[in-house]
Scaffold this motif. Structure first.
Motif, PDB file in Angstrom:
ATOM      1  N   TYR A   1       0.834  -1.207   0.000  1.00 58.43           N
ATOM      2  CA  TYR A   1       0.000   0.000   0.000  1.00 58.43           C
ATOM      3  C   TYR A   1       0.871   1.260   0.000  1.00 58.43           C
ATOM      4  N   ARG A   2       1.953   1.262   0.773  1.00 59.13           N
ATOM      5  CA  ARG A   2       2.876   2.411   0.753  1.00 59.13           C
ATOM      6  C   ARG A   2       3.410   2.643  -0.656  1.00 59.13           C
ATOM      7  N   LEU A   3       3.801   1.554  -1.308  1.00 60.74           N
ATOM      8  CA  LEU A   3       4.330   1.665  -2.667  1.00 60.74           C
ATOM      9  C   LEU A   3       3.250   2.153  -3.635  1.00 60.74           C
ATOM     10  N   ALA A   4       2.031   1.681  -3.447  1.00 65.01           N
ATOM     11  CA  ALA A   4       0.928   2.118  -4.306  1.00 65.01           C
ATOM     12  C   ALA A   4       0.657   3.606  -4.097  1.00 65.01           C
ATOM     13  N   LEU A   5       0.706   4.072  -2.865  1.00 61.77           N
ATOM     14  CA  LEU A   5       0.540   5.506  -2.616  1.00 61.77           C
ATOM     15  C   LEU A   5       1.669   6.297  -3.266  1.00 61.77           C
ATOM     16  N   LEU A   6       2.866   5.787  -3.136  1.00 63.62           N
ATOM     17  CA  LEU A   6       4.024   6.434  -3.743  1.00 63.62           C
ATOM     18  C   LEU A   6       3.857   6.535  -5.256  1.00 63.62           C
ATOM     19  N   MET A   7       3.275   5.513  -5.852  1.00 64.77           N
ATOM     20  CA  MET A   7       3.059   5.487  -7.297  1.00 64.77           C
ATOM     21  C   MET A   7       2.126   6.619  -7.726  1.00 64.77           C
ATOM     22  N   HIS A   8       1.180   6.979  -6.879  1.00 66.05           N
ATOM     23  CA  HIS A   8       0.188   8.002  -7.216  1.00 66.05           C
ATOM     24  C   HIS A   8       0.592   9.410  -6.774  1.00 66.05           C
ATOM     25  N   ILE A   9       1.608   9.535  -5.949  1.00 68.61           N
ATOM     26  CA  ILE A   9       1.896  10.796  -5.275  1.00 68.61           C
ATOM     27  C   ILE A   9       2.282  11.925  -6.240  1.00 68.61           C
TER      28      ILE A   9
ATOM     29  N   SER B   1     -10.172   6.451  -6.965  1.00 69.15           N
ATOM     30  CA  SER B   1     -10.345   7.330  -5.811  1.00 69.15           C
ATOM     31  C   SER B   1      -9.710   8.691  -6.117  1.00 69.15           C
ATOM     32  N   PRO B   2     -10.383   9.785  -5.754  1.00 69.88           N
ATOM     33  CA  PRO B   2      -9.827  11.115  -6.028  1.00 69.88           C
ATOM     34  C   PRO B   2      -8.457  11.350  -5.385  1.00 69.88           C
ATOM     35  N   SER B   3      -8.225  10.735  -4.234  1.00 70.49           N
ATOM     36  CA  SER B   3      -6.962  10.948  -3.526  1.00 70.49           C
ATOM     37  C   SER B   3      -6.047   9.733  -3.557  1.00 70.49           C
ATOM     38  N   ALA B   4      -6.491   8.655  -4.188  1.00 68.11           N
ATOM     39  CA  ALA B   4      -5.767   7.378  -4.242  1.00 68.11           C
ATOM     40  C   ALA B   4      -5.711   6.684  -2.888  1.00 68.11           C
ATOM     41  N   ILE B   5      -6.426   7.211  -1.913  1.00 66.31           N
ATOM     42  CA  ILE B   5      -6.422   6.625  -0.573  1.00 66.31           C
ATOM     43  C   ILE B   5      -7.678   5.773  -0.407  1.00 66.31           C
ATOM     44  N   ILE B   6      -7.476   4.583   0.146  1.00 65.84           N
ATOM     45  CA  ILE B   6      -8.607   3.729   0.495  1.00 65.84           C
ATOM     46  C   ILE B   6      -8.495   3.390   1.974  1.00 65.84           C
ATOM     47  N   SER B   7      -9.608   3.037   2.566  1.00 63.31           N
ATOM     48  CA  SER B   7      -9.598   2.784   4.012  1.00 63.31           C
ATOM     49  C   SER B   7      -8.827   1.501   4.320  1.00 63.31           C
ATOM     50  N   PRO B   8      -8.218   1.456   5.497  1.00 60.07           N
ATOM     51  CA  PRO B   8      -7.482   0.248   5.890  1.00 60.07           C
ATOM     52  C   PRO B   8      -8.358  -1.001   5.890  1.00 60.07           C
ATOM     53  N   ASN B   9      -9.612  -0.849   6.298  1.00 61.98           N
ATOM     54  CA  ASN B   9     -10.510  -2.007   6.330  1.00 61.98           C
ATOM     55  C   ASN B   9     -10.764  -2.555   4.932  1.00 61.98           C
TER      56      ASN B   9
END
Length: 133
Positions: free
Chosen positions: A70-78, A114-122
């Protein structure tokens, strides 16, 4: 995350992934630096990681592997630009981590829409835990 070496390995992997598209965007650098600070890594040691080879290490727990994915996926979108090389690389990394490819694809698709590329942990964990049922 238990040891200093594990923290360095995770950061090293993030750094290697951040340049897979051929350049290090300032927002990618800042994101990885924030993660490094949260892990208690000094600025000097963080800077040195950019000049070292990627260490080989296996993340033992599935939860930690999902977190790193997930960290890497966020980094990909940042940086706001999604390169095909990044998508291909993250899928291969997930496979190498032993994560379920269909769960990986569903999570990446959710993040892309997702507009922010963030999804909930659940939601993140639910997608990976479906395979356990």
């Amino acid at each position: 995350m238990d040891t200093h070496i594990e923290k360095i390995n995770l950061l090293s992997e993030m750094i290697a992934f951040s340049v897979v598209d051929g350049r290090l965007h300032e927002r990618e650098y800042q994101f990885v630096w924030i993660v490094a600070q949260e892990l208690g890594i000094s600025k000097k040691e963080f800077s040195e990681l950019f000049h070292q080879e990627l260490p080989t290490g296996v993340i033992k727990s599935e939860f930690e592997r999902i977190q790193q994915f997930y960290r890497l996926a966020l980094l990909m979108h940042i940086d706001g630009v999604l390169h095909q090389k990044e998508e291909d690389a993250i899928r291969q990394i997930a496979i190498n981590m032993g994560l379920n490819p269909s769960a990986t694809n569903r999570v990446l698709k959710l993040m892309k829409t997702s507009p922010s590329a963030i999804i909930s942990p659940n939601v993140l964990l639910d997608h990976f835990q479906e395979q356990h049922n």
